[in-house]
Scaffold this motif. Structure first.
Motif, PDB file in Angstrom:
ATOM      1  N   LYS A   2     -58.454  42.685   9.784  1.00 13.55           N
ATOM      2  CA  LYS A   2     -58.558  42.277  11.187  1.00 13.55           C
ATOM      3  C   LYS A   2     -59.539  43.181  11.916  1.00 13.55           C
ATOM      4  O   LYS A   2     -59.493  44.394  11.780  1.00 13.55           O
ATOM      5  CB  LYS A   2     -57.195  42.374  11.870  1.00 13.55           C
ATOM      6  CG  LYS A   2     -56.362  41.137  11.732  1.00 13.55           C
ATOM      7  CD  LYS A   2     -55.512  40.944  12.971  1.00 13.55           C
ATOM      8  CE  LYS A   2     -54.462  39.887  12.848  1.00 13.55           C
ATOM      9  NZ  LYS A   2     -54.924  38.574  12.513  1.00 13.55           N
ATOM     10  N   ARG A  14     -62.903  28.611  12.420  1.00 16.89           N
ATOM     11  CA  ARG A  14     -62.797  29.205  11.095  1.00 16.89           C
ATOM     12  C   ARG A  14     -63.909  28.652  10.237  1.00 16.89           C
ATOM     13  O   ARG A  14     -64.352  27.520  10.432  1.00 16.89           O
ATOM     14  CB  ARG A  14     -61.442  28.940  10.468  1.00 16.89           C
ATOM     15  CG  ARG A  14     -60.810  27.688  10.937  1.00 16.89           C
ATOM     16  CD  ARG A  14     -59.401  27.414  10.536  1.00 16.89           C
ATOM     17  NE  ARG A  14     -59.074  27.761   9.182  1.00 16.89           N
ATOM     18  CZ  ARG A  14     -57.853  27.874   8.723  1.00 16.89           C
ATOM     19  NH1 ARG A  14     -56.843  27.655   9.503  1.00 16.89           N
ATOM     20  NH2 ARG A  14     -57.617  28.183   7.490  1.00 16.89           N
ATOM     21  N   GLN A 115     -67.944  35.295   3.138  1.00 14.90           N
ATOM     22  CA  GLN A 115     -66.522  35.537   3.369  1.00 14.90           C
ATOM     23  C   GLN A 115     -65.963  34.483   4.316  1.00 14.90           C
ATOM     24  O   GLN A 115     -66.657  33.996   5.201  1.00 14.90           O
ATOM     25  CB  GLN A 115     -66.293  36.928   3.975  1.00 14.90           C
ATOM     26  CG  GLN A 115     -66.493  38.053   2.981  1.00 14.90           C
ATOM     27  CD  GLN A 115     -66.215  39.413   3.612  1.00 14.90           C
ATOM     28  OE1 GLN A 115     -66.793  39.757   4.635  1.00 14.90           O
ATOM     29  NE2 GLN A 115     -65.347  40.189   2.978  1.00 14.90           N
ATOM     30  N   PHE A 116     -64.687  34.141   4.125  1.00 16.13           N
ATOM     31  CA  PHE A 116     -64.015  33.212   5.034  1.00 16.13           C
ATOM     32  C   PHE A 116     -63.536  34.002   6.244  1.00 16.13           C
ATOM     33  O   PHE A 116     -62.901  35.040   6.100  1.00 16.13           O
ATOM     34  CB  PHE A 116     -62.838  32.523   4.342  1.00 16.13           C
ATOM     35  CG  PHE A 116     -62.199  31.481   5.209  1.00 16.13           C
ATOM     36  CD1 PHE A 116     -62.773  30.233   5.365  1.00 16.13           C
ATOM     37  CD2 PHE A 116     -61.030  31.759   5.907  1.00 16.13           C
ATOM     38  CE1 PHE A 116     -62.203  29.275   6.185  1.00 16.13           C
ATOM     39  CE2 PHE A 116     -60.443  30.812   6.729  1.00 16.13           C
ATOM     40  CZ  PHE A 116     -61.030  29.564   6.868  1.00 16.13           C
ATOM     41  N   GLU A 118     -61.848  33.820  10.335  1.00 14.82           N
ATOM     42  CA  GLU A 118     -61.197  33.120  11.433  1.00 14.82           C
ATOM     43  C   GLU A 118     -61.479  33.891  12.713  1.00 14.82           C
ATOM     44  O   GLU A 118     -61.285  35.109  12.759  1.00 14.82           O
ATOM     45  CB  GLU A 118     -59.687  33.041  11.202  1.00 14.82           C
ATOM     46  CG  GLU A 118     -59.304  32.145  10.042  1.00 14.82           C
ATOM     47  CD  GLU A 118     -57.800  32.090   9.847  1.00 14.82           C
ATOM     48  OE1 GLU A 118     -57.188  33.177   9.644  1.00 14.82           O
ATOM     49  OE2 GLU A 118     -57.253  30.993   9.904  1.00 14.82           O
ATOM     50  N   ASN A 127     -60.483  37.654  11.881  1.00 14.39           N
ATOM     51  CA  ASN A 127     -59.756  37.899  10.642  1.00 14.39           C
ATOM     52  C   ASN A 127     -60.692  37.560   9.484  1.00 14.39           C
ATOM     53  O   ASN A 127     -61.160  36.423   9.377  1.00 14.39           O
ATOM     54  CB  ASN A 127     -58.483  37.057  10.576  1.00 14.39           C
ATOM     55  CG  ASN A 127     -57.595  37.453   9.429  1.00 14.39           C
ATOM     56  OD1 ASN A 127     -57.549  38.619   9.042  1.00 14.39           O
ATOM     57  ND2 ASN A 127     -56.906  36.488   8.853  1.00 14.39           N
ATOM     58  N   VAL A 128     -60.971  38.549   8.640  1.00 12.00           N
ATOM     59  CA  VAL A 128     -61.909  38.386   7.526  1.00 12.00           C
ATOM     60  C   VAL A 128     -61.127  38.438   6.225  1.00 12.00           C
ATOM     61  O   VAL A 128     -60.434  39.422   5.953  1.00 12.00           O
ATOM     62  CB  VAL A 128     -62.984  39.507   7.536  1.00 12.00           C
ATOM     63  CG1 VAL A 128     -63.988  39.288   6.428  1.00 12.00           C
ATOM     64  CG2 VAL A 128     -63.674  39.575   8.888  1.00 12.00           C
ATOM     65  N   GLU A 129     -61.234  37.364   5.418  1.00 17.90           N
ATOM     66  CA  GLU A 129     -60.590  37.382   4.102  1.00 17.90           C
ATOM     67  C   GLU A 129     -61.393  38.276   3.178  1.00 17.90           C
ATOM     68  O   GLU A 129     -62.620  38.205   3.132  1.00 17.90           O
ATOM     69  CB  GLU A 129     -60.529  35.964   3.515  1.00 17.90           C
ATOM     70  CG  GLU A 129     -59.373  35.173   4.044  1.00 17.90           C
ATOM     71  CD  GLU A 129     -59.129  33.884   3.275  1.00 17.90           C
ATOM     72  OE1 GLU A 129     -59.719  33.699   2.174  1.00 17.90           O
ATOM     73  OE2 GLU A 129     -58.368  33.058   3.779  1.00 17.90           O
ATOM     74  N   GLU A 130     -60.674  39.108   2.439  1.00 22.48           N
ATOM     75  CA  GLU A 130     -61.363  40.049   1.540  1.00 22.48           C
ATOM     76  C   GLU A 130     -61.343  39.566   0.118  1.00 22.48           C
ATOM     77  O   GLU A 130     -60.593  38.732  -0.257  1.00 22.48           O
ATOM     78  CB  GLU A 130     -60.726  41.430   1.660  1.00 22.48           C
ATOM     79  CG  GLU A 130     -60.887  41.965   3.072  1.00 22.48           C
ATOM     80  CD  GLU A 130     -60.398  43.383   3.241  1.00 22.48           C
ATOM     81  OE1 GLU A 130     -60.921  44.251   2.539  1.00 22.48           O
ATOM     82  OE2 GLU A 130     -59.514  43.621   4.064  1.00 22.48           O
TER      83      GLU A 130
END
Length: 130
Positions: A2, A14, A115-116, A118, A127-130
């Motif tokens: 985050k 997103r 990276q995905f 939101e 919010n970054v997916e790792e």
């Protein structure tokens, strides 16, 4: 992961991040018909911003860039959201009139292309997916 920032233009989005490490000019730097980066000095030249979470340090160039962002939205090729380190007037105005969620004061060095992500601009949260 985050990240916290500041809301510039409200909304949520997103999508996949498209990250530039260089300032971006919308006037002459982005094709308003296709959403493809055409700035020859850009590190993301040739990439489409359509539906992406567009991440870059700050905008540059003419105030007409605000209207290019609005055109991108009208043509259906705008980014889903904009995340910047520093929101200057051109990009901020463009995001607001186009209704594109935008957050600034974010450490963009922590986000990588592909990276995905939101974006909850209302809360200033990324919010970054790792």
């Amino acid at each position: 992961m985050k990240l916290k920032g500041r809301k510039i233009s409200d909304g949520k989005a997103r999508g996949i991040a498209l990250v530039s490490r260089k300032s971006l000019s919308f006037l002459g730097g982005v094709d308003p018909e296709t959403g493809v980066i055409k700035d020859t000095e850009s590190d993301i030249k040739g990439e489409s911003i359509r539906g992406k979470i567009l991440v870059f340090p700050r905008g540059k160039g003419s105030t007409v860039g605000s209207y290019v962002i609005y055109q991108l939205k009208k043509n259906g090729v705008a980014p889903a959201a904009i995340v910047v380190e520093e929101a200057e007037t051109i990009v901020a105005t463009g995001a607001i009139i186009a209704g594109i969620p935008m957050v600034d004061k974010v450490d963009i060095g922590k986000i990588k292309t592909g990276q995905f992500v939101e974006v909850d601009a209302d809360k200033g949260e990324i919010n970054v997916e790792e």
